[in-house]
Structures are given as C-alpha cells and as structure tokens.
Design an enzyme around this catalytic site. Structure first.
Site, PDB file in Angstrom:
ATOM      1  N   HIS A  79      -3.954  -9.051   4.202  1.00  0.00           N
ATOM      2  CA  HIS A  79      -5.360  -9.091   4.596  1.00  0.00           C
ATOM      3  C   HIS A  79      -5.594 -10.221   5.583  1.00  0.00           C
ATOM      4  O   HIS A  79      -5.014 -11.302   5.454  1.00  0.00           O
ATOM      5  CB  HIS A  79      -6.268  -9.296   3.375  1.00  0.00           C
ATOM      6  CG  HIS A  79      -6.492  -8.055   2.578  1.00  0.00           C
ATOM      7  ND1 HIS A  79      -7.247  -6.999   3.037  1.00  0.00           N
ATOM      8  CD2 HIS A  79      -6.053  -7.689   1.349  1.00  0.00           C
ATOM      9  CE1 HIS A  79      -7.266  -6.045   2.122  1.00  0.00           C
ATOM     10  NE2 HIS A  79      -6.546  -6.430   1.097  1.00  0.00           N
TER      11      HIS A  79
ATOM     12  N   ARG B  54       0.843  -1.195   0.000  1.00  0.00           N
ATOM     13  CA  ARG B  54       0.000   0.000   0.000  1.00  0.00           C
ATOM     14  C   ARG B  54       0.880   1.247   0.000  1.00  0.00           C
ATOM     15  O   ARG B  54       2.046   1.212   0.366  1.00  0.00           O
ATOM     16  CB  ARG B  54      -0.904   0.017   1.239  1.00  0.00           C
ATOM     17  CG  ARG B  54      -1.810  -1.206   1.382  1.00  0.00           C
ATOM     18  CD  ARG B  54      -2.568  -1.134   2.703  1.00  0.00           C
ATOM     19  NE  ARG B  54      -3.509  -2.230   2.870  1.00  0.00           N
ATOM     20  CZ  ARG B  54      -3.223  -3.390   3.476  1.00  0.00           C
ATOM     21  NH1 ARG B  54      -2.003  -3.595   3.976  1.00  0.00           N
ATOM     22  NH2 ARG B  54      -4.133  -4.342   3.582  1.00  0.00           N
TER      23      ARG B  54
ATOM     24  N   ARG C 216      -1.131  -1.381  -6.891  1.00  0.00           N
ATOM     25  CA  ARG C 216      -1.281  -2.502  -5.949  1.00  0.00           C
ATOM     26  C   ARG C 216      -2.261  -3.524  -6.521  1.00  0.00           C
ATOM     27  O   ARG C 216      -2.045  -4.735  -6.438  1.00  0.00           O
ATOM     28  CB  ARG C 216      -1.772  -1.982  -4.591  1.00  0.00           C
ATOM     29  CG  ARG C 216      -2.230  -3.064  -3.610  1.00  0.00           C
ATOM     30  CD  ARG C 216      -2.529  -2.426  -2.257  1.00  0.00           C
ATOM     31  NE  ARG C 216      -3.413  -3.225  -1.409  1.00  0.00           N
ATOM     32  CZ  ARG C 216      -2.996  -4.218  -0.620  1.00  0.00           C
ATOM     33  NH1 ARG C 216      -1.716  -4.559  -0.589  1.00  0.00           N
ATOM     34  NH2 ARG C 216      -3.853  -4.877   0.137  1.00  0.00           N
TER      35      ARG C 216
ATOM     36  N   TYR D  44      -9.363 -11.448  -6.443  1.00  0.00           N
ATOM     37  CA  TYR D  44      -8.312 -11.573  -7.443  1.00  0.00           C
ATOM     38  C   TYR D  44      -8.231 -12.975  -8.037  1.00  0.00           C
ATOM     39  O   TYR D  44      -7.404 -13.236  -8.898  1.00  0.00           O
ATOM     40  CB  TYR D  44      -6.960 -11.202  -6.820  1.00  0.00           C
ATOM     41  CG  TYR D  44      -6.909  -9.748  -6.420  1.00  0.00           C
ATOM     42  CD1 TYR D  44      -6.686  -8.755  -7.358  1.00  0.00           C
ATOM     43  CD2 TYR D  44      -7.132  -9.365  -5.104  1.00  0.00           C
ATOM     44  CE1 TYR D  44      -6.674  -7.419  -6.998  1.00  0.00           C
ATOM     45  CE2 TYR D  44      -7.113  -8.037  -4.730  1.00  0.00           C
ATOM     46  CZ  TYR D  44      -6.877  -7.068  -5.687  1.00  0.00           C
ATOM     47  OH  TYR D  44      -6.867  -5.743  -5.327  1.00  0.00           O
TER      48      TYR D  44
ATOM     49  N   HIS E 156      -3.034   3.665  -6.305  1.00  0.00           N
ATOM     50  CA  HIS E 156      -3.455   2.431  -5.622  1.00  0.00           C
ATOM     51  C   HIS E 156      -3.734   1.303  -6.614  1.00  0.00           C
ATOM     52  O   HIS E 156      -3.670   0.122  -6.256  1.00  0.00           O
ATOM     53  CB  HIS E 156      -4.697   2.698  -4.774  1.00  0.00           C
ATOM     54  CG  HIS E 156      -5.089   1.546  -3.906  1.00  0.00           C
ATOM     55  ND1 HIS E 156      -4.428   1.227  -2.732  1.00  0.00           N
ATOM     56  CD2 HIS E 156      -6.067   0.609  -4.042  1.00  0.00           C
ATOM     57  CE1 HIS E 156      -4.979   0.161  -2.184  1.00  0.00           C
ATOM     58  NE2 HIS E 156      -5.983  -0.231  -2.956  1.00  0.00           N
TER      59      HIS E 156
END
Length: 392
Positions: free
Chosen positions: A339, A205, A316, A348, A313
């Site tokens: 996460h 991030r 990422r 994803y 972002h």
C-alpha cells in the site's frame, strides 16, 4: 460604472432598434460574447457586465456554452482518455453504464446541482443498488466532474460535494486462526495446499499469487518478488503491472510458507523460470471461479469452522493481522501489504485483547529483570512504602 474617456473599461452596451439594450464583452479566451438576453435599460446591461468582469477577475468565469456539454458525452470521453489499468477501466465503464448513464447522461454539466446528486443517489438506493456500489458511482462521478472544474474549466464548482456520500460502513472482515488456516489447507486438493498457506502467511493478493513465476520465488532467501499481477477481464485474462508502485515489492516469507512451497514447486510447477507457481487443473491460469469449484470453497470453509461468507481475500486479511500483531510499524505494514497510503495499514494496528495481554506479559518480563527487590519485598517500615501509599 468604471469608464475611460466616456466609454466602459470592460465590454460595451448598445441600444437596439427595439429600444432594449444589448451587452457584449471580450472573454479571457479572446472570443466576443453577447449576453443571453437583452435589458430594458442601459444601467441594467452595465450591471450585468460588471458581474461578468468580477467573475473574470476572481477566476470564477467559465465559458457559458461550455456548461451545455452533456454529462454522457463528457463522462465517456473521460473514461476513454484516462490512463487506467484494464480492470479499473472495465469497472468504471460498468459503473457508468449501470449507475450513472440511465439517470444523468442527458443533463448538461452546467445544470447539475447538489440537489440533482441527492435525487440521483436516492433513486439508486431505492432501486436496489447496494450502498457500496452507490458510493463507488458517486466517487467516479465526482472524479469526472473534478476534471471538468479544475482542468477543463467547463463548470465553476463540483456538485458532488455532499458530506458522507463517499463512504459507507464496512463490517470488519473475519480473521482465521492459524489452526483454521492449516485445516483449510489440508481440506483442499494437494495442488492448492501451498496456495492457501502462502496467501495467509504472505499477505499477497489473489492476482499477485496467480501471477507468481518460479523465478519470483527464492526459497533460500525466503522471499517472493511481486512484479506483476493477473487480472480477469470480461473476455480474457491479462498479466500487467501490480496495483500500484508500492505493490511492486519483495515480501519475506515465514518458515511455514517456505516449507509448504518446497514440495509444491517439485510436484506442481514446471522447472522453467517462467513457469507459474500456482495454476488450476492441467496447468491452466488460476481463475476464481474454477478455483472455487475445484476446492468446493463454501462447503470446505464451513467444514473447517470458518464463518459463512469467509472469502479467499480474507486470508490476506488474516496475514496482515498476523503481521500487525508482531508489533510491525505502519511503514513496515505498508511495504508488506503493498500500500502507498497509511490508511489501510492503520486498520490492522487497532488494539486487540490478545495483543494487549502479550504486551502486558512483555512488560512484566522487563519489570522482573529490572526490579532488584522482586524476591525481597520491602519491609512495612520502609519509608518508601508511605510515599507509594500517598501517591496511590
């Protein structure tokens, strides 16, 4: 009515000089309370006491005066006393100040109903509040009122229980190709080239990248450690722990990111262990605003062929898609992304036509290796041909 020795088992009723009847009872908290109104008959007063007793037995009772607490007082205290990251606290304060306080602050908790919430949300949207902000405000209000129900027992039920109010449609973010990532890296000033490539190939991030120190980077092992983040608050920049426990992680870098970091560390980073890896001009802390102006982000993004609205972002997002396309498991993606829940990682892992072709190609290689007759096809009178034809 249940009585013991001619008297009620719960509460008592007395006749007033006016001829009406007053009901009183001892609550679970040891405080004696009087009914909010008097009754024409003793039977009506006893019926009211029976209802209260039933609520206490079922665990549905709440102190009547507790529902008179104003939402404004309770919400502000809730935010102040909650253990929150500084940036999260500011976000909650802003959501409350802009989206909740003007509409609901003067209402007593006990008077808020689902219809109140529906009317409030409609006013937000009709007034121009973007739907994502309305959803965030609703989620914050629901969390506040959950505490009022489950912990403080001020109200019996949370009025924020309306289906669909806690979500909104999020259009899929754009993904850069590897070629576009390299073109973007070449188009920005040299001190930001490695930042672009590491962002795209590590999945870190913005705040994690901005907080990286030389001691967090191990080029020999091709890894970066993520022990902190840099947050932009209203009046200051602040280093703090990562977003969650899962975000405190070690990420392995592809060779492309290592190759970009080697000259960057030599040219743009002080030799001390605590030196920041990525900084703005003159070694200042990395800020989104200064970075955007320094690289002319919108114009540069358009020049390299990326869509309008492509954000930093999204690099990422690009890296996470690249990781998913390798066949990484959900757990592996969760670790790499930082996460603690599977929800984000599963996003994803949706199938793409490109990945599907890669899978088919991989299957064909395995089939080729294991088919002894691939170069010596069966003869027409092979008995297996009839079997295959019938099955087909």
């Amino acid at each position: 009515m249940a009585r013991r020795n001619g008297r009620r088992r719960f509460g008592n009723v007395r006749k007033l000089p006016s001829g009406r009847h007053q009901a009183r009872y001892l609550g679970p908290d040891g405080i004696e309370r009087t009914a909010p109104n008097t009754f024409e008959t003793e039977k009506q007063a006893e019926k009211w006491l029976t209802i209260v007793e039933s609520e206490i037995i079922k665990g549905d009772w709440a102190a009547p005066e507790a529902g008179e607490v104003l939402l404004g007082e309770y919400a502000q205290q809730w935010i102040a006393e909650r253990r929150l990251a500084p940036r999260t606290r500011e976000n909650y304060e802003d959501l409350y100040r802009l989206r909740i306080r003007p509409y609901l602050a003067d209402l007593a908790l006990g008077t808020i109903r689902p219809q109140t919430i529906r009317t409030w949300r409609k006013k937000l949207l009709d007034g121009g509040t973007p739907e994502p902000q309305a959803v965030k405000a609703y989620s914050l209000l629901r969390a506040i009122l959950n505490t009022a129900v489950k912990e403080d027992e001020i109200i019996r039920q949370n009025p924020c229980r309306i289906k669909g109010y806690d979500r909104y449609h999020t259009p899929e973010r754009p993904v850069a190709t590897v070629a576009q990532v390299y073109r973007l890296a070449e188009a920005v000033p040299d001190r930001f080239r490695a930042l672009i490539l590491v962002a795209a190939f590590s999945g870190l991030r913005w705040g994690e990248l901005a907080a990286l120190r030389r001691s967090d980077v191990d080029l020999a092992a091709a890894v970066v450690r993520v022990p902190r983040k840099l947050a932009a608050l209203r009046n200051r920049m602040e280093f703090g722990p990562p977003k969650s426990e899962a975000s405190n992680r070690t990420v392995t870098l592809p060779a492309a990111a290592v190759t970009a970091l080697k000259p960057h560390l030599l040219q743009h980073v002080a030799p001390t262990p605590e030196a920041l890896v990525f900084t703005g001009d003159k070694g200042a802390l990395l800020r989104t605003g200064n970075f955007g102006r320094a690289v002319r982000w919108k114009a540069t993004v358009a020049a390299v062929g990326l869509p309008d609205g492509f954000h930093f972002h999204d690099l990422r997002h690009t890296g996470n898609n690249l990781a998913a396309s390798t066949g990484a498991s959900t757990r592996e993606l969760m670790h790499r992304m930082g996460h603690s829940s599977m929800r984000a990682a599963l996003i994803y892992q949706h199938a793409t036509s490109e990945r599907d072709r890669e899978i088919a190609a991989g299957m064909d290689k395995r089939i080729s290796k294991q088919d002894p007759k691939r170069n010596n096809r069966r003869k027409p009178d092979d008995p297996d041909d009839g079997q295959l034809a019938r099955v087909g």
